[in-house]
Design a protein around this motif. Structure first.
Motif, PDB file in Angstrom:
ATOM      1  N   SER A   2       1.188 -37.176  21.594  1.00 18.65           N
ATOM      2  CA  SER A   2       0.207 -38.247  21.709  1.00 18.65           C
ATOM      3  C   SER A   2      -1.196 -37.670  21.602  1.00 18.65           C
ATOM      4  N   ILE A   4      -4.906 -38.171  23.292  1.00 15.80           N
ATOM      5  CA  ILE A   4      -5.605 -38.765  24.439  1.00 15.80           C
ATOM      6  C   ILE A   4      -7.080 -38.446  24.296  1.00 15.80           C
ATOM      7  N   ASP A 116      -3.636 -42.678  21.474  1.00 19.30           N
ATOM      8  CA  ASP A 116      -2.639 -43.468  22.186  1.00 19.30           C
ATOM      9  C   ASP A 116      -3.169 -43.890  23.551  1.00 19.30           C
ATOM     10  N   VAL A 117      -4.035 -43.052  24.116  1.00 19.07           N
ATOM     11  CA  VAL A 117      -4.642 -43.321  25.421  1.00 19.07           C
ATOM     12  C   VAL A 117      -6.129 -42.993  25.330  1.00 19.07           C
ATOM     13  N   VAL A 119      -9.514 -42.688  27.956  1.00 24.74           N
ATOM     14  CA  VAL A 119      -9.935 -42.603  29.356  1.00 24.74           C
ATOM     15  C   VAL A 119     -11.443 -42.722  29.415  1.00 24.74           C
ATOM     16  N   THR A 150      -3.465 -47.930  25.345  1.00 29.45           N
ATOM     17  CA  THR A 150      -3.631 -47.730  26.783  1.00 29.45           C
ATOM     18  C   THR A 150      -5.070 -47.339  27.082  1.00 29.45           C
ATOM     19  N   LEU A 152      -7.435 -46.277  30.366  1.00 30.38           N
ATOM     20  CA  LEU A 152      -7.513 -45.884  31.767  1.00 30.38           C
ATOM     21  C   LEU A 152      -8.960 -45.579  32.134  1.00 30.38           C
ATOM     22  N   TYR A 246      -6.848 -42.438  38.403  1.00 29.86           N
ATOM     23  CA  TYR A 246      -7.117 -43.289  37.240  1.00 29.86           C
ATOM     24  C   TYR A 246      -6.757 -44.744  37.542  1.00 29.86           C
ATOM     25  N   VAL A 248      -5.914 -48.446  35.878  1.00 28.89           N
ATOM     26  CA  VAL A 248      -5.286 -48.927  34.652  1.00 28.89           C
ATOM     27  C   VAL A 248      -5.961 -50.228  34.240  1.00 28.89           C
ATOM     28  N   LYS A 251      -2.019 -50.978  29.670  1.00 27.11           N
ATOM     29  CA  LYS A 251      -1.214 -49.802  29.337  1.00 27.11           C
ATOM     30  C   LYS A 251       0.085 -50.181  28.659  1.00 27.11           C
ATOM     31  N   ASN A 254       3.048 -44.185  28.208  1.00 25.29           N
ATOM     32  CA  ASN A 254       2.124 -43.208  27.636  1.00 25.29           C
ATOM     33  C   ASN A 254       2.297 -41.845  28.272  1.00 25.29           C
TER      34      ASN A 254
END
Length: 263
Positions: A2, A4, A116-117, A119, A150, A152, A246, A248, A251, A254
């Motif tokens: 993934s 991030i 994919d994620v 933050v 996703t 976060l 974190y 959410v 999501k 993940n």
């Protein structure tokens, strides 16, 4: 594997809030990318660093990113807005910049990396720094428009902050202790936190990332956050800083689901 993407406001925010998680994801074979919104030039430092502080902090971030396994660092190219949001700079500060243009720039990075994620920060920017609030705003909009699976928000648990501040109070000049203790009013309530990542295995990279930002251990009339943290003996440091938190926003399954968590 993934991808991030961590979106941070200033060099050292990645070390303070997400370093252990970043290293853990890297060691699990994921691609970790870092987006830095500002140059950090309004940060407190000793007088001899002021003229070249942006360059110094850029180098410090490169050291930290290497330690944490960051595959690529992107710079949005804005100046640090300062704690009041009105820092003087030779180019546009993040808070002075056009929000839609900033969203577009971040969206282009997401289009290239296809994370994919993502933050970011909560809507209050953790402790209220205006650059953190702006990073929240642009990241939320860019993630929505890009269809990021996703999203976060890096945060801290208020209850834990209060306990940590009790530990470090002897290291704080009494006259300024109340100002520092106000940090416990920011960030997130425990009930609002979705992931509490156990980073005990990655304490050494976190400490190394913090040490990389040596300019932020100087300047100011009170001990700086990083210098206070690094003054704590390692066994106690592990006990206090073995979690990263974190929220959410939304999501799908993940890479964070693979990481060790505190109950």
């Amino acid at each position: 594997m993934s991808t991030i993407a961590f979106v941070h406001a200033h060099p050292d925010d990645e070390a303070l809030l997400t370093a252990g998680t970043m290293r853990a994801l890297f060691e699990r074979g994921h691609r970790v990318v870092l987006v830095m919104a500002t140059d950090g030039a309004a940060g407190l430092s000793s007088a001899d660093m002021k003229e070249n502080l942006a360059d110094i902090r850029k180098h410090e971030l490169s050291v930290s990113a290497h330690v944490l396994g960051v595959a690529h660092t992107y710079w949005l190219g804005f100046a640090d807005s300062g704690l009041d949001g009105h820092a003087q700079a030779s180019r546009s500060t993040l808070c002075e910049g056009n929000l839609e243009e900033q969203v577009s720039a971040l969206r282009q990075i997401f289009a290239q990396e296809r994370p994919d994620v993502v933050v970011s920060y909560d809507k209050a920017g953790g402790y209220g720094h205006p650059d953190h609030v702006r990073v929240h705003d642009i990241t939320l909009q860019a993630a929505q428009e890009s269809g990021v699976p996703t999203l976060l928000e890096a945060t801290m648990d208020r209850q834990t902050i209060a306990r940590v501040l009790d530990f470090v109070r002897p290291l704080i000049k009494f006259a300024h202790a109340d100002d520092i203790l106000k940090l416990a009013d920011g960030f997130s309530a425990r009930a609002d936190i979705g992931y509490v990542i156990d980073i005990r295995r990655w304490i050494s990279p976190k400490r190394a990332a913090l040490r990389a930002h040596s300019s932020q251990t100087t300047g100011g009339s009170t001990p700086r956050t990083i210098s206070v943290m690094l003054a704590i003996p390692r066994p106690l440091f592990v006990k206090i800083f073995s979690r990263e938190w974190y929220r959410v926003v939304w999501k799908q399954q993940n890479a964070f689901d693979e990481l060790p968590r505190f109950n």
